[in-house]
Scaffold this motif. Sequence first.
Motif, short mmCIF file in Angstrom:
data_model
loop_
_atom_site.label_atom_id
_atom_site.label_comp_id
_atom_site.label_asym_id
_atom_site.label_seq_id
_atom_site.Cartn_x
_atom_site.Cartn_y
_atom_site.Cartn_z
N LEU A 410 -44.89 -1.85 -4.70
CA LEU A 410 -44.59 -2.59 -5.92
C LEU A 410 -43.28 -2.15 -6.56
CD1 LEU A 410 -48.16 -2.75 -7.46
CD2 LEU A 410 -46.84 -4.67 -6.60
N LEU A 411 -42.87 -0.90 -6.28
CA LEU A 411 -41.60 -0.43 -6.84
C LEU A 411 -40.46 -0.65 -5.86
CD1 LEU A 411 -42.74 2.97 -8.41
CD2 LEU A 411 -42.00 0.95 -9.65
N ASN A 412 -40.77 -1.32 -4.76
CA ASN A 412 -39.77 -1.56 -3.71
C ASN A 412 -39.15 -0.28 -3.18
OD1 ASN A 412 -39.92 -4.40 -3.58
ND2 ASN A 412 -38.80 -4.52 -5.51
N VAL A 413 -39.99 0.73 -3.01
CA VAL A 413 -39.53 2.01 -2.46
C VAL A 413 -39.92 2.05 -0.98
CG1 VAL A 413 -39.83 4.51 -2.60
CG2 VAL A 413 -39.86 3.13 -4.68
N PRO A 414 -39.05 2.57 -0.11
CA PRO A 414 -39.39 2.65 1.32
C PRO A 414 -40.68 3.42 1.56
CG PRO A 414 -37.15 3.41 0.94
CD PRO A 414 -37.70 3.08 -0.39
N THR A 415 -41.53 2.88 2.45
CA THR A 415 -42.83 3.51 2.67
C THR A 415 -42.85 4.30 3.98
OG1 THR A 415 -43.54 1.45 3.68
CG2 THR A 415 -44.10 1.77 1.37
#
Lengths: 507, 385
Positions: A410-415
């Motif tokens: 949801l925070l558009n952070v790489p997973t």
Amino acid sequence: MNIINHQIKYSYDKIDISADIDGFRLWYKIPPSYAVSSSGDPFLAASLLPAMIKGSDIRIEPNLKISPFLMRNINTIQEIHHTWNPKLKIISVNADIHPAKILNDGCGSFFSGGVDSTYTFLKNINEITHIINIHGFDFQLDKETRENLLFTTQDIKDLAQLAFKLVNRVDPVSKYLMDQFSEGTRKLLTAYVNSGFIIPERVDKNLSESFNNIITGDLIYDKNIFAGKKLRSQTKEMLMNNMAENRTLLNRLLIEDSYPKEILGKYSGEYDEVINRHKRFAEFFGKKLIAVETNFYSFGYRYNLSRNLTQGTALASIALLLGFRTVYIPASYSYSQLFPLGSHPLVDPLWSNEAVKIIHDGCESTRTQKIKKISENKYAVEHLQVCFDQALGNCGKCEKCIRTYVTLKLLNVPTIAFPISPSSREIRNAKISGDIEEAFFKENVDLALKNSNIKLRKELLSCLKRYERKKIYKDLDKILFRGIISKLYRNLKKEKPSIYRVDTKYP
Amino acid sequence: MQIKNRKLEIKGDCQEISVLIGDFRLWYRVPKYLTISNMGDPFLAAALLPAMARGEELEFDENLPVSSKLLQNAYILQEIFHSWNPSLKIIPIKAIPETTNQSNDGIVCFFSGGVDSIFTFIKRKDELTHVVYIRGFDFPIDNESYKTVLDRNAEFVSRYRKVIIPIETNLRELSYYHNLSILLTQGSILASIALLLGFPRVYISSSYSYSQLIPLGSHPLTDPLWSNEATEIIHDGAEARRVDKIVRIAEDPAALSIILVCARDVVRNCGCCEKCIRTMIPLRVLGVKSPAFPDFPKLSVIKKLQIKNEIEMIFFKENLDLAINYGDKDLVNAMRAYLRRYEMIQLLKEVDRVVLGGFIKRTHRRIIKKPSFYRITMTPREYLF
């Protein structure tokens, strides 16, 4: 509760600091390049909660001094825990006092690789010099014990749970073992369980001796008795090859496999990998890693205290042992999510002494805000270790992995830290295990409402709605039918009696 | 928001200290014989929450320096309040840092004659030297009633050879001026007075125990953070629940005769409002008669109680526990019946929220047509999704 026989042993690769607390040898092992406290403060921290559940005063041997600064606060610490859970009685501490001295220069921060400890690390990165990682389970067996096949008291990780299973004969193996024990052992175990686990003295010794009597006898394997147990491959091989000569080892493995959480098994080697990973993290930022091993949690489990309850004192005892000027304990919840917890902003700072200032850090941020801060550092994001089920890497399927993964998405952070990502179905069907998890879950829902990821938002909302409906049904049952339906449901499922540990709150 | 223009005037046997906080003139009236702090600390305590509510920087006049310790802790205080209610913004504070000095000597607690302050007084009476009584802390009070209550409290504490310090102030009006609930500002109001008087140690009595810690202006986490180098502020009594405090007070006849808890009357206890009833229940269970209360009314009064929130229900349940322990069967039955009804209503609200999407609540609001007056408090307004 008597704390005696304090010893500090220096060896080639570690320093072993230990003391005898009512027949249990509590030890901490730290790398040899650090100074260690020779005061009683760490052991006072470790034994306060067990003494409180026992309702017994603490007596510390005269050469083990306690800080007067800490002594002034020990009553407030007890008042807080006692108010939260009246089963923890207020007791007095008898010890000689002497002010503590700063031992190691620098600032330490507890570190597990999770969201909270990574946040605290990045937030205070300019001040922190050392990260401290604690290893409390599956600790390496000493070389001597590995060569000796017999059980020792040190092999029992969770005495309360083990005794509970045996006394209640929860499965065929427990029934079998109890029947093999002597009358004296059975009586001792039953008394321990019935006392509420507050008289563990001699129980572990007796139990390990009883196990040794059994494993040195005939082969205990029976298809029916061990039917429900998951045996490791080595055990299965040995059974297939019918290794009668190596009976003792086979018997021992069978018992270990039957109680994987309660009895120490063979060292898996995973811990070394975990340490190396954290070491690399520390070095990347120019800091040092201190890996601490301890059997503290077994000590807590001896009195059936939950890990949540003893978490604060576990960290405090290590902070006091290392004697850094400042030590950060990363917070798990924000100021608006506070409730009785073992590690709590009201309690943690009270464990400080003249030398060590303990700071409970991170309450100003919600979990979402912490992940946002972590996402500013690419290396930190890749290194996140949150998993409930695995010590190394994130499984992507358990509750913790799912909720962290969702926030990252949801925070558009790489997973990258989640090589296996949960499927839509897994997110929708995720279990919310209680009020605490619900609070974190709602943070994600809030985030989803502001985010444009409609698919994820729908999945989260359906999960939340399911959880709330379940809660309503439970409340309806409780208020209209006095809980009969839940009881019937539990009986139908034939759920085994579960052990309730002593926790921060009185249920 | 600027803090400036501090004035000191003698008015009769009082001294009046006043200062401009933004465009509001805040004043305190303190007995003449006491020394008053000339630092900006009391005004920081008074103005922090209003400034946070407005999202404005706080700027202190150069002749109003502020304690360095307090300036540091003010930042943590802001983090806590902001975490509880994000509409309270974290703001910068501009002031000249200095080390504070003690103004008066002695150990003090705030004293209203309520359950909490009497408990703290009894518990700490060996070390206390003074008590502070604030006029109209919860609600306005006329001169005659004020004198009655002040004399009553003064007489009580003088038995233990303690001195009562009456204080008048318009700190409450400052809160309302910025639309802040007193629940939010109660801690900072007491801290402001404590810092003005500059005693080395001040006790603030807790309203709730450690196991009931909800965000509240006066909280064990926040109260000590208002301390400066000269004054240590201690949040006292959180180890006891309200019912435990009443049990302790019931052992002291002098204390029993001056208790004042009423929500409706300013001078005596009416004996029929929620607050009176919740104090009278444990007294009845313990079989103790207090001259400060009328006789316990008929049990049917329990049915008519209107418990509005979780915290009041916690007090109710504590009292029920006590009643069960002491075997007061009639009372227990009446309370249990009320509890069941309350739980049913809560359940209905939950069902409405989860299953009906809040339909019943909205319809009810439309029918009642209550204008909702809302002050900024510790937590943000709840919203449904």
